[in-house]
Design a protein around this motif. Structure first.
Motif, mmCIF file in Angstrom:
data_model
loop_
_atom_site.group_PDB
_atom_site.id
_atom_site.type_symbol
_atom_site.label_atom_id
_atom_site.label_comp_id
_atom_site.label_asym_id
_atom_site.label_seq_id
_atom_site.Cartn_x
_atom_site.Cartn_y
_atom_site.Cartn_z
ATOM 1 N N THR A 23 0.825 -1.211 0.000
ATOM 2 C CA THR A 23 0.000 0.000 0.000
ATOM 3 C C THR A 23 0.854 1.252 0.000
ATOM 4 N N GLY A 57 -4.353 -2.407 -1.147
ATOM 5 C CA GLY A 57 -4.444 -2.095 0.276
ATOM 6 C C GLY A 57 -5.875 -1.969 0.747
ATOM 7 N N VAL A 77 -5.329 2.247 5.820
ATOM 8 C CA VAL A 77 -4.832 2.695 4.520
ATOM 9 C C VAL A 77 -4.652 4.210 4.516
#
Length: 307
Positions: A12, A228, A237
């Motif tokens: 992510t 993510g 996130v």
């Protein structure tokens, strides 16, 4: 379990780092005054590239969902970010966008009924406080329209990303990336022709800048970000997204010669602390996951991570 969580955090993190670099590239290399064409040139080739990989078109409700998400996450977001990149210093542009950490928590609470965890909320507040400190006191005048565009981009993307997490559980991240990039681009294309006329002529630096933005700042970054959103809670996130202002500040100083003094250094340290506090599980959470690892379903962990 913890190794998987750390892996998805690392994946992510590619997105905010790439987006932080995109502010610098936009300000230094891309043509000014063409935000619509700039966004089309950025997103349409990236969407086609990813579509060639996934070879899958939307079906059923995903036609209108892709359109809605494409307008929020791609069309509106990229146009506004292009404006921000041209009107504000790279470090300031990335810093303002860091408020998306709080925005994603709020929308996740409203739409997904995911109440923010205390560690995540505190981490977001510390990180945002660090961003405010990074902006400094008594600096250069700030472009008001740039700030407005930044807030608009933050709100649009925060809502769009949470809706992506809500709707996209059965859609692979690469497929989601292709659909949204193409939908957003096709909405922007007629507007670009109508408002800005013919596409801008690109010199060599601009062509190189767009090549980076298309491949790294768009195709790779969106794929990592949607991965993510599928594997982690939106609040987590959003906190990882605080790496955006860190990257923007560092590159703004290194490439753009922007000022970076003690307040900026202290603010940067606070942002890093906020990210670590928000995404590193607490000791009790680790014990809880270890004690329930054989009882929890294989598809969803205690952190909302799909394994």
């Amino acid at each position: 379990m913890e190794d998987k969580f750390g892996r998805w955090i690392a994946v992510t993190a590619i997105a905010p780092i790439a987006w932080g670099a995109t502010y610098v590239v936009t300000r230094q290399l891309l043509p000014a005054e063409t935000p619509l064409w700039g966004s089309v040139i950025r997103c349409l080739p990236a969407g086609l590239l990813v579509l060639l990989i996934v070879r899958r078109l939307p079906q059923g409700a995903w036609w209108w969902r892709s359109l809605v998400l494409g307008v929020l996450n791609v069309g509106g977001f990229c146009v506004l970010v292009y404006i921000v990149g041209q009107r504000l210093p790279s470090s300031l542009a990335a810093a303002l966008m860091s408020a998306s950490a709080a925005g994603m928590m709020l929308f996740a609470w409203m739409l997904l009924r995911q109440r923010p965890k205390l560690r995540a909320a505190v981490g977001a507040l510390i990180g945002i406080g660090g961003v405010v400190l990074m902006l400094g006191v008594g600096g250069e005048d700030v472009d008001g329209w740039g700030v407005v565009a930044s807030v608009g981009a933050m709100l649009a993307s925060s809502l769009g990303f949470v809706l992506t997490a809500r709707w996209g559980r059965g859609v692979p991240p690469l497929t989601m990336t292709a659909w949204q990039l193409l939908a957003g681009s096709l909405v922007l294309l007629p507007l670009a022709l109508l408002v800005e006329g013919s596409p801008p002529v690109l010199d060599a630096p601009a062509a190189g800048g767009f090549a980076f933005v298309i491949v790294v700042g768009t195709a790779l970054a969106y794929a990592a970000w949607f991965t993510g959103l599928r594997r982690l809670r939106p609040g987590v996130v959003g906190i990882v997204g605080l790496l955006n202002p860190v990257t923007g500040a560092v590159l703004g100083v290194a490439v753009g010669g922007e000022a970076f003094g003690l307040p900026q250094f202290m603010g940067l340290a606070l942002v890093v602390c906020g990210v670590l506090l928000g995404v590193v599980p607490g000791r009790m959470a680790v014990r809880r996951r270890r004690s329930t690892v054989f009882d929890a379903p294989a598809s969803v962990s205690r952190d909302g991570m799909r394994g």
